[in-house]
Design an enzyme around this catalytic site. Sequence first.
Site, short mmCIF file in Angstrom:
data_model
loop_
_atom_site.label_atom_id
_atom_site.label_comp_id
_atom_site.label_asym_id
_atom_site.label_seq_id
_atom_site.Cartn_x
_atom_site.Cartn_y
_atom_site.Cartn_z
N MET A 326 -48.03 10.03 -34.38
CA MET A 326 -47.66 10.61 -35.68
C MET A 326 -48.34 9.89 -36.83
O MET A 326 -48.86 10.51 -37.75
CB MET A 326 -46.14 10.60 -35.86
CG MET A 326 -45.40 11.45 -34.87
SD MET A 326 -45.99 13.16 -34.84
CE MET A 326 -45.37 13.76 -36.40
N ASP A 345 -49.95 -1.52 -38.14
CA ASP A 345 -49.21 -1.43 -36.89
C ASP A 345 -48.90 -2.85 -36.43
O ASP A 345 -49.65 -3.79 -36.72
CB ASP A 345 -50.04 -0.69 -35.81
CG ASP A 345 -49.16 -0.16 -34.70
OD1 ASP A 345 -48.94 1.07 -34.64
OD2 ASP A 345 -48.64 -0.97 -33.89
N GLU A 402 -38.78 5.01 -32.67
CA GLU A 402 -37.53 5.68 -33.09
C GLU A 402 -36.32 4.80 -32.76
O GLU A 402 -35.58 5.04 -31.79
CB GLU A 402 -37.45 7.04 -32.38
CG GLU A 402 -36.31 7.94 -32.82
CD GLU A 402 -36.51 8.54 -34.21
OE1 GLU A 402 -37.34 8.04 -34.98
OE2 GLU A 402 -35.80 9.51 -34.49
N LYS A 407 -36.39 -0.08 -37.47
CA LYS A 407 -36.86 0.51 -38.74
C LYS A 407 -36.24 -0.26 -39.91
O LYS A 407 -36.94 -0.60 -40.87
CB LYS A 407 -36.48 2.00 -38.81
CG LYS A 407 -37.34 2.91 -37.92
CD LYS A 407 -36.96 4.37 -38.10
CE LYS A 407 -37.51 5.33 -37.06
NZ LYS A 407 -38.92 5.67 -37.12
N SER A 429 -37.34 11.56 -36.47
CA SER A 429 -36.99 12.94 -36.14
C SER A 429 -35.50 13.09 -35.88
O SER A 429 -35.02 14.23 -35.79
CB SER A 429 -37.81 13.44 -34.96
OG SER A 429 -37.99 12.43 -34.02
N HIS A 450 -40.56 14.27 -42.66
CA HIS A 450 -40.67 14.55 -41.23
C HIS A 450 -41.79 15.54 -40.94
O HIS A 450 -41.66 16.73 -41.21
CB HIS A 450 -39.31 15.09 -40.74
CG HIS A 450 -39.27 15.37 -39.27
ND1 HIS A 450 -38.49 16.36 -38.72
CD2 HIS A 450 -39.92 14.79 -38.24
CE1 HIS A 450 -38.68 16.36 -37.41
NE2 HIS A 450 -39.53 15.43 -37.10
N ASN A 453 -45.55 17.59 -34.79
CA ASN A 453 -46.61 17.22 -33.86
C ASN A 453 -47.27 18.46 -33.26
O ASN A 453 -46.56 19.33 -32.77
CB ASN A 453 -45.97 16.37 -32.75
CG ASN A 453 -46.98 15.75 -31.82
OD1 ASN A 453 -48.17 15.77 -32.08
ND2 ASN A 453 -46.49 15.20 -30.73
N GLU A 462 -40.51 18.41 -43.29
CA GLU A 462 -39.13 18.41 -43.80
C GLU A 462 -38.97 17.21 -44.73
O GLU A 462 -39.25 16.08 -44.32
CB GLU A 462 -38.14 18.31 -42.63
CG GLU A 462 -38.12 19.55 -41.76
CD GLU A 462 -37.14 19.45 -40.59
OE1 GLU A 462 -36.66 20.49 -40.13
OE2 GLU A 462 -36.86 18.32 -40.13
N ASN A 500 -35.20 20.74 -35.59
CA ASN A 500 -34.71 20.25 -34.31
C ASN A 500 -33.26 20.68 -34.07
O ASN A 500 -32.85 20.92 -32.94
CB ASN A 500 -34.83 18.74 -34.22
CG ASN A 500 -36.29 18.33 -34.01
OD1 ASN A 500 -37.10 19.15 -33.61
ND2 ASN A 500 -36.61 17.09 -34.31
P1 NAI Z 1 -45.80 6.15 -31.04
O1 NAI Z 1 -45.12 5.39 -29.97
O2 NAI Z 1 -46.98 6.97 -30.69
O3 NAI Z 1 -46.24 5.15 -32.20
C1 NAI Z 1 -45.41 4.18 -32.77
C2 NAI Z 1 -46.27 3.02 -33.25
O4 NAI Z 1 -45.46 2.16 -34.02
C3 NAI Z 1 -46.86 2.20 -32.12
O5 NAI Z 1 -48.27 2.10 -32.31
C4 NAI Z 1 -46.20 0.84 -32.26
O6 NAI Z 1 -47.08 -0.23 -31.95
C5 NAI Z 1 -45.82 0.83 -33.72
N1 NAI Z 1 -44.69 -0.05 -34.04
C6 NAI Z 1 -43.54 -0.19 -33.37
N2 NAI Z 1 -42.73 -1.04 -34.03
C7 NAI Z 1 -43.38 -1.43 -35.14
C8 NAI Z 1 -43.08 -2.29 -36.23
N3 NAI Z 1 -41.92 -2.91 -36.29
N4 NAI Z 1 -43.99 -2.43 -37.20
C9 NAI Z 1 -45.18 -1.80 -37.16
N5 NAI Z 1 -45.51 -1.00 -36.14
C10 NAI Z 1 -44.64 -0.80 -35.16
O7 NAI Z 1 -44.66 7.03 -31.72
P2 NAI Z 1 -44.76 8.41 -32.46
O8 NAI Z 1 -44.59 9.51 -31.49
O9 NAI Z 1 -45.93 8.42 -33.36
O10 NAI Z 1 -43.42 8.40 -33.33
C11 NAI Z 1 -43.29 7.63 -34.50
C12 NAI Z 1 -42.12 8.14 -35.31
O11 NAI Z 1 -42.31 9.52 -35.59
C13 NAI Z 1 -40.77 8.07 -34.61
O12 NAI Z 1 -39.78 7.79 -35.57
C14 NAI Z 1 -40.59 9.47 -34.03
O13 NAI Z 1 -39.24 9.82 -33.85
C15 NAI Z 1 -41.21 10.30 -35.14
N6 NAI Z 1 -41.68 11.61 -34.73
C16 NAI Z 1 -42.34 11.81 -33.56
C17 NAI Z 1 -42.79 13.07 -33.21
C18 NAI Z 1 -43.52 13.28 -31.92
O14 NAI Z 1 -43.66 14.45 -31.49
N7 NAI Z 1 -44.04 12.25 -31.29
C19 NAI Z 1 -42.57 14.24 -34.08
C20 NAI Z 1 -41.96 13.91 -35.34
C21 NAI Z 1 -41.51 12.66 -35.63
#
Ligand code: NAI
Length: 712
Positions: A326, A345, A402, A407, A429, A450, A453, A462, A500
């Site tokens: 994302m 990151d 998540e 967070k 999400s 929000h 994907n 959103e 959702n």
């Molecule tokens: P992801 O797992 O692909 O990426 C998360 C990234 O955050 C990773 O690269 C990780 O190293 C990094 N990370 C973790 N803790 C951290 C911290 N404390 N400080 C800095 N970086 C940190 O996850 P994704 O799928 O991109 O999801 C991210 C957010 O977006 C979540 O809150 C998820 O619920 C939300 N989301 C995801 C969707 C999806 O379809 N994957 C759709 C809409 C929202």
Amino acid sequence: MTVSTIHLTRPETDVALLTLDHPERSANILSSAVLDELEERLNEVDGDTSVRGLVIISGKPGMFIAGADIREFAASFDMGEEKTIAASRRGQQLFMRLATARYVTVAAIDGICLGGGAELATWCDRRIMTTGPKTQLGFPEVKLGLFPGWGGTARVPRMIGLYNAIEMITGGESIDDQAAWKMGLADDIVSPELLLESAVRMVREEQQTKAYLADRQRWSAPLPGNDVEMGFLGVTASGYIRQQTKGQYPAPEAALETMLETAGMDIEQACEKEAETMASLFGSSVNRSLINVFLLTERNKKDGGVDGHYDAEAIDSVCVIGSGIMGAGIAAANVKRQVSVALADASDDALDAGIANVLEEVAYNRQTKSADPDRMLHYTRFLRRAADQWSGVDLVVEAIVENAEVKRQLYAKIEPQLDEQTILASNTSTIPITQLAAGLKRPENFCGLHFFNPVRRMKLVEVIRGEATSDETVARAVTHAKRIGKMPIVLRDGPGFLVNRLLFPYMNEAIQLVQNGVEIAHIDRVAKRFGMPMGPIELYDMVGLDTALYAGRVMLEAFPDRIVASPILPALVKRGWLGAKSGQGFYMHQGKRKRGRLQVNPEFQDIASQYVRPTDIPSDEQIESRLFVPMLLEATRVLEEELVRDPRDVDLGLIFGIGFPPFRGGLLHWADQVGADKLLADCETMQEIATRYQPTEMLSAMAKNGRQFYPK
Ligand code: NAI
């Protein structure tokens, strides 16, 4: 007082100039009042025997004519066949005057020239287009469930050939000045400053050569061509269209048939036939639905997201934390609109991968279908790795794992370093925004943002207000989302927000159907036949079964009366079958699809059989009701709770967030077409299966009072 849009002047003694410039609108629209004006102006020009040439131009840079007045269409859906034919004939006859006048006619086009505007231009003897960045010509009517009905299907094939006309009219895509020139739609291309001067010169040339008179004859006669050629073209084009529309959008096929059928007629007969076929499309269910989608998007463009007006301060610098799926998508969306982005990151490897993904996305050239080094170079300067330097950042988007605790720890670390005005937004999400805001010093600057994907394809965003989120924060977030090409809708906080929350009853019901013994591929087939881009079971595999399980628990906790925990998902997750990302889920995702279809996981049935309690197998109609009626019931609860600012946001959200079929106009629009009494009856029948189908007060009241979601 009526405002005047078309002005008649005389740049030279024997040349008349019609300039279109609606004084109160940014676009020139061909409403019936404007057509009346055009008729009056043409009468004036015709009455003056000294006129030897007419130029039609716009007074608005970058905007020739955007098309017909769609709101007027929507207000006349019920006018009936006779009046629809008459309206079409009226436009044809008016425009045809441009191709039969005593003098030569030239359309001088700078900017957008679409729909009825493109028809007007093609009825002129000649067209000049500019090299301006907005200049384009197209017939997007099929996207509204119609086709060009002011002579477009008759005139265009005669001018550029059947093949080109079929492509342009049934596809609905616009072409630029160069493509128009190659096709013979544009007779000259000039820079915007030289447009009028060149148009007048073209009048002079045509007066001398009289070439336009020969073209007039050619373009009013039947098209040359033999039956074999025509038959081949028809079969190929119709096969392609059916593949694209899946039989759910009738307009492109109607346009094709009309053009093929009228190719052997003279222009007058072809126009008559066009008007008749037009009447079968106008006011049809698909036409109404697609026009509703158009109106929803137009409304969204104007909605600032808060009551009253805010001059939202621009966001020029963004930091995205979390460079996963994302985060990288959100960063790329900003970079593409030339907003400066710092990406961060916790993991260096993840950051490297994130940066590479953003650059790959922004460098991609759709025309050549490959990476474009010039684009890469251009956009690289908008992307950087975040240093621990937070001052000067206008918006921070958090897209990390998540987990509420993780967070909140991140916010506690960075908030003290942010400027007073900086907005902090979470892409969560599932986690309530108010819960994430607890502990913040400036919760008024915090909101949910929000994205969906994949971010590059899904337009919806959103914007979620927590209890303390200020109007200013919302207005800035909305303005920024629009700047990066998205459609933001503003919501009050709540589990699953909007999309959702509405998706869950539907997904939940799909699993219940599996437990009732319905085959997964069949459930998906019914949903796709309804028009969904993929079925609910395939969607589970795409979302990831672990993610779906986690989000399902959140929903179950929030709505225990209507979400049923199924043992099937945990059983699959336990085996490591997480869907597409692990290669196996309900379906197999490794290797090639057979005839484009996913293969059901051969071991799935063994697992499912432990949990299946076969009932009478429901009919397709019952499956459809079980999938979509619970979704609709949830939507009525969302409306009862005033979670959205306007009911229309429900439809916009589902269409642009999950691809709810546009030809149904949105969930509420579909419900209106089915009727509240029928939906209520469905709920009452289904209530025998489980209490979760119990109708809401809103639905019962609507059925009783004959009310609709969209006022009649
Ligand atoms: P992801 O797992 O692909 O990426 C998360 C990234 O955050 C990773 O690269 C990780 O190293 C990094 N990370 C973790 N803790 C951290 C911290 N404390 N400080 C800095 N970086 C940190 O996850 P994704 O799928 O991109 O999801 C991210 C957010 O977006 C979540 O809150 C998820 O619920 C939300 N989301 C995801 C969707 C999806 O379809 N994957 C759709 C809409 C929202």
